[in-house]
Scaffold this active site. Structure first.
Site, mmCIF file in Angstrom:
data_model
loop_
_atom_site.group_PDB
_atom_site.id
_atom_site.type_symbol
_atom_site.label_atom_id
_atom_site.label_comp_id
_atom_site.label_asym_id
_atom_site.label_seq_id
_atom_site.Cartn_x
_atom_site.Cartn_y
_atom_site.Cartn_z
ATOM 1 N N GLU A 116 0.925 -11.859 -15.968
ATOM 2 C CA GLU A 116 0.611 -10.815 -14.986
ATOM 3 C C GLU A 116 0.032 -9.564 -15.614
ATOM 4 O OE1 GLU A 116 3.835 -9.176 -12.719
ATOM 5 O OE2 GLU A 116 5.267 -9.531 -14.306
ATOM 6 N N CYS A 157 0.896 -1.168 0.000
ATOM 7 C CA CYS A 157 0.000 0.000 0.000
ATOM 8 C C CYS A 157 0.924 1.204 0.000
ATOM 9 C CB CYS A 157 -0.865 0.029 1.251
ATOM 10 S SG CYS A 157 -1.925 -1.395 1.400
ATOM 11 N N HIS A 170 7.235 -34.351 -21.122
ATOM 12 C CA HIS A 170 6.827 -35.149 -19.950
ATOM 13 C C HIS A 170 5.518 -34.651 -19.365
ATOM 14 C CE1 HIS A 170 10.786 -37.036 -20.130
ATOM 15 N NE2 HIS A 170 11.268 -35.834 -20.350
ATOM 16 N N ARG A 222 2.005 0.978 -5.964
ATOM 17 C CA ARG A 222 2.158 0.072 -4.818
ATOM 18 C C ARG A 222 0.851 -0.629 -4.483
ATOM 19 N NH1 ARG A 222 6.619 0.832 -1.651
ATOM 20 N NH2 ARG A 222 5.521 0.000 0.151
ATOM 21 N N ASN A 282 -0.187 0.202 6.377
ATOM 22 C CA ASN A 282 0.354 -0.708 5.366
ATOM 23 C C ASN A 282 0.924 -1.901 6.126
ATOM 24 O OD1 ASN A 282 1.508 -1.997 3.199
ATOM 25 N ND2 ASN A 282 3.288 -0.637 3.080
ATOM 26 N N GLY A 283 0.428 -3.108 5.819
ATOM 27 C CA GLY A 283 0.921 -4.289 6.515
ATOM 28 C C GLY A 283 -0.238 -5.206 6.866
ATOM 29 N N LYS A 316 3.100 -3.455 -6.822
ATOM 30 C CA LYS A 316 4.515 -3.431 -7.223
ATOM 31 C C LYS A 316 5.412 -4.033 -6.154
ATOM 32 C CE LYS A 316 8.027 -2.462 -9.801
ATOM 33 N NZ LYS A 316 8.268 -3.294 -10.999
ATOM 34 N N GLU A 339 10.343 -16.375 -17.108
ATOM 35 C CA GLU A 339 10.116 -14.930 -16.983
ATOM 36 C C GLU A 339 9.180 -14.441 -18.082
ATOM 37 O OE1 GLU A 339 10.380 -12.829 -14.828
ATOM 38 O OE2 GLU A 339 10.233 -10.909 -15.875
ATOM 39 N N LYS A 342 5.553 -12.573 -17.421
ATOM 40 C CA LYS A 342 5.181 -11.275 -17.991
ATOM 41 C C LYS A 342 3.801 -11.345 -18.631
ATOM 42 C CE LYS A 342 7.410 -8.993 -16.349
ATOM 43 N NZ LYS A 342 8.111 -9.761 -15.498
ATOM 44 N N TRP A 392 -3.797 -1.865 -1.423
ATOM 45 C CA TRP A 392 -3.830 -3.183 -2.055
ATOM 46 C C TRP A 392 -4.451 -4.091 -1.001
ATOM 47 C CZ3 TRP A 392 -2.029 -8.150 -1.245
ATOM 48 C CH2 TRP A 392 -2.108 -9.016 -2.342
#
Ligand code: AGP
Length: 610
Positions: free
Chosen positions: A490, A2, A506, A27, A100-101, A605, A483, A487, A74
């Site tokens: 997300e 946040c 497999h 954030r 925040n937390g 983020k 990666e 990308k 968030w």
């Protein structure tokens, strides 16, 4: 997770709070709110949705006053609704708090408060804090905050105001970052220093269990024992205006940051390559050559993209430094408690320097007496400050939630670390010289690679409606495949999986059909022929193949449905080169699917909660 910003001074607070929220929106952006203290009345404005929604609310109903706090959320507890948006007020409306937390024992505290007759307005964990503070208040807000936090388990970065103490903001932190600023117009508090660029010339990073008392003219910090810490005179860090945080001429932060990579990679390299001894040098490792020479194993740990950078680092360290490496998801590593031999270095990899799982893994390693190093982008972040040493990426602020330039800078930095360690161990002077030459050519190679954008956009148009996608690569390009898949997932919300190319036989090959494209990373290299066979296997089952390959590669062009040529590079640098088209592919598909590439749904983020 946040964003928090607070101001108290000689100017109207609201414009500063709103501007700060815009800089912190990456954030978290489920909802936002602010509160100002004017005429000993708390004026609260809060709204679900983006900051723009809050701006409209405040435009319709201004919040007057020179002292205020604000928050962009968030969600961890309770949906993204107006009532769950911060700030939260106590029953009388005299106290306001942003947080925040995660308050881990919030349920017990909530039940206790309810049993005492307190009624709650939200579903959040944070709200219990403001009621506790209201109950503890006895004319001293700082003391009330301190007393309330004694019963709290979990993490917090909080800012608190009350009607009775106009001009005062109390800040406290444990596990969630808070930075304090001092400027000509007053004092500031924020989740990260970038929010204060242009307002405060100097910042102080609050440490865990410290409490800050902000007034319109000064700033005092006390430690958990309530002793005043003369922080104003020491630990001051000059606000790093390292790169702007706006989009410039780009439509999105993410695209700007993709195109910044030639420059960000050049910045990572600058001043660190030593032509004389064919090695690399870092100012902040804080370990001597002798100490590094004694290292027998490296454990790299991180989350998400940073974890993928670590997987590339594993190949780099093993090849260039002949150092055994393990790469661990931080969230797993922190609880697994594996046997770790002496002479093991724990290397944390992180862009934000605040990721809760990575921080916890580093703290646990340090508690056990291991040396900890960090590769980090945000100067002064918690992980950067707590590690025994480390290397800054110098990539500049990365605002797009999807990490791009931070990833390539992490890999470049890992390459230089591998070179340095290798030259302490067995790499010869000529080998080191060759690596340095190749690293110096990297920014130009990346700039040339960006020329693939138009072709990538065309390919994106053909595959934007896919529902599943495979990303496949071998050796150094297996992490590159992971990666690339992350990308796409997300920012476009399209399901994608990265696999070692040989592993697809497999099981995952069962997914392949004419609607499931497979992206192969197949530039020329030691396993080129093997990957070509894997492409054949996909083609034989009617699966479309998109190949990121070397320029003018007829064999691949004959086989693949789509090719994205990239400049030739040594295998150990191919993860950086091939990352560029995959970043652009994800970006273009996300645009076609109408997604918000800079603020994808459900993400933030910096994940500062477990
Ligand atoms: C990457 O695109 C994501 N935003 C996410 O996986 C990120 O890499 C992860 O949360 C780790 O963040 P950090 O690098 O700041 O520690």
């Amino acid at each position: 997770m946040c964003g928090i910003i607070g101001f108290t001074g000689q100017r109207e607070a609201t414009p500063i709070l709103l501007e700060g929220l815009k800089r912190l929106e990456y954030r978290g952006y489920d909802s936002a709110g602010l509160v100002t203290n004017f005429d000993s009345v708390l004026h609260v404005r809060k709204k679900a949705g983006r900051i723009a929604e809050l701006v409209q609310v405040v435009t319709d109903r201004p919040a007057p006053g020179n002292c205020g706090i604000s928050h962009t959320r968030w969600a961890t507890h309770g949906g993204a609704t107006d009532r769950n948006a911060h700030p939260h007020l106590c029953a009388t409306g005299d106290f306001a708090l942003v947080h925040n937390g995660v308050i881990e024992n919030y349920l017990a505290l909530k039940q206790q408060l309810q049993a005492e007759g307190v009624s709650f307005r939200s579903d959040t964990d944070s709200e219990v804090l403001v009621h506790l503070i209201s109950q503890c208040y006895d004319g001293d807000l700082l003391a009330a905050v301190r007393e309330s936090l004694r019963v709290v388990k979990g993490t917090y970065g909080v800012a608190v105001m009350c009607r009775q103490e106009p001009g005062t903001i109390i800040g406290a932190r444990f596990g969630s970052p808070l930075v304090l600023g001092i400027g000509p117009d007053g004092t500031y508090l924020a989740s990260d220093a970038n929010a204060l660029a242009g307002y405060a010339e100097e910042v102080v990073y609050l440490q865990d269990r410290q409490i800050a008392h902000l007034t319109t003219t000064d700033l005092t910090i006390r430690d958990a024992d309530f002793l005043t810490v003369s922080a104003v005179t020491h630990d001051i860090t000059h606000v790093l205006c390292d790169g702007d945080t706006d989009k410039g001429d780009f439509p999105h932060h993410m695209l700007k940051e993709i195109y910044e990579q030639p420059e960000s990679i050049a910045n990572a390299l600058r001043g660190r390559l030593d032509d004389t001894d064919a090695t690399a040098h870092f100012g902040g490792l804080n370990l001597s050559a002798q100490q590094l020479r004694q290292v027998e194993r490296v454990i790299m740990t991180g989350c998400g993209t940073s974890y993928h950078a670590g997987l590339v680092g594993e190949y780099l360290f093993e090849e260039l430094a002949r150092l055994p490496v393990e790469v661990e998801y931080a969230s797993e590593f922190r609880y697994r408690n594996p046997p770790i031999e002496r002479n093991t270095v724990i290397l944390g990899i992180t862009q934000s320097g605040e990721t809760a799982d990575t921080l916890a893994a580093m703290r646990e390693s340090k508690r056990m007496g291991h040396t900890t190093l960090a590769i980090c982008n945000v100067v002064g972040s918690t992980i950067a400050r707590e590690a025994d040493g480390g290397v800054y990426l110098r990539a500049g602020p990365e605002i797009g939630v999807a990490s791009t330039k931070a990833f390539t800078s992490q890999v470049v930095t890992l390459t230089m670390l591998a070179l340095y360690w290798g030259r302490l161990r067995h790499l010869s002077l000529p080998q080191g010289e060759r690596i340095i030459r190749q690293l110096r050519s990297l920014p130009e190679l990346v700039r040339r690679t960006l020329d693939c954008h138009d072709r990538v956009r065309t390919i994106a148009e053909r595959y934007a409606d896919a529902q599943n996608c495979l990303y496949l690569g071998r050796q150094y390009l297996f992490p590159g495949a992971l990666e690339g898949a992350l990308k796409l997932k997300e920012i476009s919300y399209l399901h994608a999986e990265g696999y070692p190319a040989a592993e697809m036989k497999h099981g995952p090959i069962a997914l392949v059909d004419s609607e499931t494209p497979s992206v192969f990373l197949v530039p020329r290299g030691q396993t080129f022929e093997k990957v070509l066979s894997n492409m054949q296997e996909i083609k034989a089952r009617g699966g479309p193949v998109i190949a990121v390959c070397s320029e003018n590669d007829d064999e691949v062009e004959l086989l693949a449905d789509e090719v994205i040529p990239v400049p030739d590079a040594p295998e150990y640098l191919q993860p950086i080169i091939t990352a560029i088209p995959l970043q652009l592919l994800a970006y273009e598909i996300a645009l076609l699917r109408g997604c918000d590439v800079d603020k994808p749904r459900n993400l933030a983020k910096s994940v500062t909660v477990e």
